[in-house]
Design a protein around this motif. Structure first.
Motif, PDB file in Angstrom:
ATOM      1  N   TYR A  39      -7.713 -37.930 -30.518  1.00  0.00           N
ATOM      2  CA  TYR A  39      -6.449 -37.100 -30.849  1.00  0.00           C
ATOM      3  C   TYR A  39      -6.448 -35.692 -30.097  1.00  0.00           C
ATOM      4  CZ  TYR A  39      -2.546 -34.636 -33.038  1.00  0.00           C
ATOM      5  OH  TYR A  39      -1.412 -33.871 -33.263  1.00  0.00           O
ATOM      6  N   ALA A  40      -7.382 -35.024 -30.280  1.00  0.00           N
ATOM      7  CA  ALA A  40      -7.432 -33.766 -29.538  1.00  0.00           C
ATOM      8  C   ALA A  40      -7.456 -34.128 -28.212  1.00  0.00           C
ATOM      9  CB  ALA A  40      -8.749 -33.134 -30.045  1.00  0.00           C
ATOM     10  N   ALA A  41      -7.925 -34.990 -27.306  1.00  0.00           N
ATOM     11  CA  ALA A  41      -8.081 -35.334 -26.231  1.00  0.00           C
ATOM     12  C   ALA A  41      -6.642 -35.632 -25.555  1.00  0.00           C
ATOM     13  CB  ALA A  41      -9.000 -36.343 -25.833  1.00  0.00           C
ATOM     14  N   LYS A  42      -5.837 -36.463 -26.624  1.00  0.00           N
ATOM     15  CA  LYS A  42      -4.506 -36.784 -26.166  1.00  0.00           C
ATOM     16  C   LYS A  42      -3.593 -35.424 -25.969  1.00  0.00           C
ATOM     17  CE  LYS A  42      -4.880 -41.303 -28.666  1.00  0.00           C
ATOM     18  NZ  LYS A  42      -4.385 -41.960 -30.030  1.00  0.00           N
ATOM     19  N   ARG A  43      -3.624 -34.572 -26.985  1.00  0.00           N
ATOM     20  CA  ARG A  43      -2.903 -33.456 -26.881  1.00  0.00           C
ATOM     21  C   ARG A  43      -3.301 -32.582 -25.892  1.00  0.00           C
ATOM     22  NH1 ARG A  43       0.364 -30.587 -29.954  1.00  0.00           N
ATOM     23  NH2 ARG A  43       0.590 -28.631 -29.976  1.00  0.00           N
ATOM     24  N   ARG A  44      -4.745 -32.441 -25.471  1.00  0.00           N
ATOM     25  CA  ARG A  44      -5.011 -31.516 -24.377  1.00  0.00           C
ATOM     26  C   ARG A  44      -4.393 -32.245 -22.948  1.00  0.00           C
ATOM     27  NH1 ARG A  44     -10.125 -31.508 -27.097  1.00  0.00           N
ATOM     28  NH2 ARG A  44     -10.773 -32.959 -25.736  1.00  0.00           N
ATOM     29  N   LEU A  45      -4.588 -33.609 -22.840  1.00  0.00           N
ATOM     30  CA  LEU A  45      -4.047 -34.076 -21.888  1.00  0.00           C
ATOM     31  C   LEU A  45      -2.537 -33.570 -21.515  1.00  0.00           C
ATOM     32  CD1 LEU A  45      -4.406 -36.348 -19.400  1.00  0.00           C
ATOM     33  CD2 LEU A  45      -3.554 -37.858 -20.884  1.00  0.00           C
ATOM     34  N   LEU A  46      -1.550 -34.080 -22.739  1.00  0.00           N
ATOM     35  CA  LEU A  46      -0.194 -33.639 -22.433  1.00  0.00           C
ATOM     36  C   LEU A  46       0.167 -32.207 -22.228  1.00  0.00           C
ATOM     37  CD1 LEU A  46       1.302 -36.460 -24.910  1.00  0.00           C
ATOM     38  CD2 LEU A  46       0.848 -36.579 -22.314  1.00  0.00           C
ATOM     39  N   LYS A  47      -0.776 -31.528 -22.994  1.00  0.00           N
ATOM     40  CA  LYS A  47      -0.287 -29.817 -22.739  1.00  0.00           C
ATOM     41  C   LYS A  47      -0.790 -29.454 -21.414  1.00  0.00           C
ATOM     42  CE  LYS A  47      -0.550 -26.821 -25.997  1.00  0.00           C
ATOM     43  NZ  LYS A  47      -1.167 -25.834 -26.758  1.00  0.00           N
ATOM     44  N   SER A  48      -1.784 -30.147 -21.024  1.00  0.00           N
ATOM     45  CA  SER A  48      -2.379 -29.797 -19.375  1.00  0.00           C
ATOM     46  C   SER A  48      -1.128 -30.155 -18.531  1.00  0.00           C
ATOM     47  CB  SER A  48      -3.892 -30.229 -19.368  1.00  0.00           C
ATOM     48  OG  SER A  48      -4.087 -29.938 -17.989  1.00  0.00           O
ATOM     49  N   ILE A  49      -0.961 -31.464 -18.515  1.00  0.00           N
ATOM     50  CA  ILE A  49      -0.124 -32.086 -17.418  1.00  0.00           C
ATOM     51  C   ILE A  49       1.293 -31.822 -17.612  1.00  0.00           C
ATOM     52  CG2 ILE A  49       0.621 -34.133 -16.198  1.00  0.00           C
ATOM     53  CD1 ILE A  49      -2.130 -35.166 -16.649  1.00  0.00           C
ATOM     54  N   LYS A  50       1.972 -31.727 -18.859  1.00  0.00           N
ATOM     55  CA  LYS A  50       3.333 -31.552 -19.242  1.00  0.00           C
ATOM     56  C   LYS A  50       4.156 -32.352 -18.249  1.00  0.00           C
ATOM     57  CE  LYS A  50       2.876 -26.718 -20.083  1.00  0.00           C
ATOM     58  NZ  LYS A  50       1.566 -26.451 -19.706  1.00  0.00           N
ATOM     59  N   PRO A  51       3.861 -33.706 -18.397  1.00  0.00           N
ATOM     60  CA  PRO A  51       4.803 -34.780 -17.815  1.00  0.00           C
ATOM     61  C   PRO A  51       6.211 -34.864 -18.359  1.00  0.00           C
ATOM     62  CG  PRO A  51       3.401 -35.836 -19.365  1.00  0.00           C
ATOM     63  CD  PRO A  51       3.153 -34.405 -19.438  1.00  0.00           C
ATOM     64  N   GLN A  52       7.283 -35.453 -17.748  1.00  0.00           N
ATOM     65  CA  GLN A  52       8.467 -35.539 -18.363  1.00  0.00           C
ATOM     66  C   GLN A  52       8.521 -36.811 -19.154  1.00  0.00           C
ATOM     67  OE1 GLN A  52       8.099 -34.795 -15.002  1.00  0.00           O
ATOM     68  NE2 GLN A  52       8.630 -32.628 -15.334  1.00  0.00           N
ATOM     69  N   TYR A  53       7.780 -37.739 -19.024  1.00  0.00           N
ATOM     70  CA  TYR A  53       7.710 -39.023 -19.829  1.00  0.00           C
ATOM     71  C   TYR A  53       6.408 -39.420 -19.770  1.00  0.00           C
ATOM     72  CZ  TYR A  53      12.902 -39.051 -19.186  1.00  0.00           C
ATOM     73  OH  TYR A  53      14.203 -38.928 -18.854  1.00  0.00           O
ATOM     74  N   ILE A  54       6.050 -40.271 -20.925  1.00  0.00           N
ATOM     75  CA  ILE A  54       4.880 -40.770 -21.079  1.00  0.00           C
ATOM     76  C   ILE A  54       5.213 -42.416 -21.213  1.00  0.00           C
ATOM     77  CG2 ILE A  54       3.207 -39.023 -21.686  1.00  0.00           C
ATOM     78  CD1 ILE A  54       3.305 -40.242 -24.497  1.00  0.00           C
ATOM     79  N   ILE A  55       4.319 -43.476 -20.940  1.00  0.00           N
ATOM     80  CA  ILE A  55       4.761 -44.776 -20.856  1.00  0.00           C
ATOM     81  C   ILE A  55       3.610 -45.457 -21.862  1.00  0.00           C
ATOM     82  CG2 ILE A  55       4.920 -47.110 -19.953  1.00  0.00           C
ATOM     83  CD1 ILE A  55       6.989 -44.663 -18.951  1.00  0.00           C
TER      84      ILE A  55
END
Length: 369
Positions: free
Chosen positions: A254-270
């Motif tokens: 879970y922490a890795a998921k949050r770090r990934l999204l906070k780091s990259i800041k994409p517009q969407y995820i699939i």
């Protein structure tokens, strides 16, 4: 009698050569797992374990050996299934490194818990009262073949079309997009493209600028995953909204998921539940994305109708109006007959139709092995 689980492989045959930037697919193997109790033989929960070749983190030579081992361990336990203990059983029995097995077992247990009727999430969709908007998928091929697919999707009533790009000449792909936009504005047809990581640092910026001319909804995974610094820069400056897809695979913590999204800041995820480790794992991505104000939609990963049905019911649990990627149920000659239907760009569950596993064997849904 304690609960038992058994599996059976099924080789799905494509109706056509399905082209992606990773190659052409003509067949795909799924393993169906069934859970039952001899004391109540009419109740059989079914799930699909279908790793995606070249993409799933558990696409490994020892996949079936591991599936057999997990089934044997399951059968040694005196298990009872409740909604609260499914995550515990999955974690202890499967773990996180075999996401498609986890998805299949979770689906089978939810099906069993709900009476073995292929209903995992009782909701308006499975009751036939709600449909799910989906995009029409155009596979890679020659320019002529791709244009034909586009015309067929539009004629079938799709107003959102997703094109796989990155396998043929980029100028030819742009010519296809030009053809569509010449005839349909973005108010009439929404366009998505999926590069499957086909671009690289030397050309991705120029290609995003060119693709912006076609007023696209989004581009999925423009570069290969595990290039977080470059991907973050692209997401910050892109003229076309970027959706992460392959980037999510293999991130189970879970922490890795949050770090990934906070780091990259994409517009969407699939989100592909088969590749991410099932429904609870997918729910973690959704909740994290929503907190970070990142859009999302759910996509099937070439499952048969068994897996597609489970994913569609899960999708219907959320109030997401974006078209989903759930249009893959018509890909195979030898799919499992189901109540799933597509009408005018909508996936629906026709309660007047029935499941038919005859393509496997006539006794598959009995308690016999």
């Amino acid at each position: 009698m304690p609960l038992q689980v058994h599996y059976q492989p099924h080789k799905l045959q494509f109706k056509f050569e399905a082209g992606t930037s990773r190659g052409v697919l003509t067949e795909k193997t799924s393993w169906f797992v069934k859970i039952y109790d001899d004391a109540a033989p009419s109740i059989v929960g079914v799930g699909e374990c279908g790793p995606l070749p070249g993409l799933s983190s558990d696409d490994r030579p020892d996949f079936e050996d591991k599936l057999q081992e997990i089934c044997q361990n399951f059968n040694k336990l005196d298990l009872e299934i409740y909604s609260w203990n499914i995550p515990i059983i999955l974690e202890q029995l499967v773990g996180s490194q075999w996401p498609s097995i986890r998805f299949g077992f979770e689906s089978a247990m939810l099906d069993y818990l709900n009476g073995g009727k292929r209903i995992l999430f009782p909701n308006p969709f499975v009751e036939g009262q709600r449909s799910i908007p989906i995009n029409g998928l155009v596979w890679m091929g020659s320019q002529e073949a791709m244009l034909k697919q586009v015309e067929e999707k539009i004629a079938a009533g799709f107003d959102t079309i997703k094109l796989k790009i990155g396998a043929i000449d980029f100028d030819q792909e742009c010519a296809i997009l030009t053809h569509i936009r010449t005839h349909f504005s973005s108010n009439e047809i929404t366009l998505r493209v999926d590069a499957n990581g086909a671009f690289d640092a030397s050309n991705v910026r120029d290609r995003l600028q060119k693709l912006a001319e076609f007023d696209l909804h989004s581009i999925e995974q423009p570069i290969r995953p595990r290039q977080q610094e470059l991907m973050a820069e692209l997401c910050e400056t892109t003229p076309v909204p970027i959706a992460l897809d392959e980037e999510l695979i293999g991130n189970f913590d879970y922490a890795a998921k949050r770090r990934l999204l906070k780091s990259i800041k994409p517009q969407y995820i699939i989100l592909k539940p088969t590749l991410l480790g099932g429904f609870e794992a997918t729910r973690e991505w959704i909740e994290t994305a929503q907190r970070l104000e990142i859009g999302w939609w759910i996509t099937s990963a070439l499952e048969s109708n068994v897996g597609l049905n489970a994913i569609a019911q899960f999708t219907a649990e959320f109030d997401n109006t974006l078209p989903q990627g759930l249009g893959t149920g018509q890909l195979y000659h030898n799919n499992i007959d189901s109540p799933l239907q597509i009408e005018k760009g909508q996936l629906l569950y026709n309660t007047a139709l029935h499941w038919d596993f005859g393509g496997l064997n006539s006794s598959y849904l009995s308690s016999a092995t």
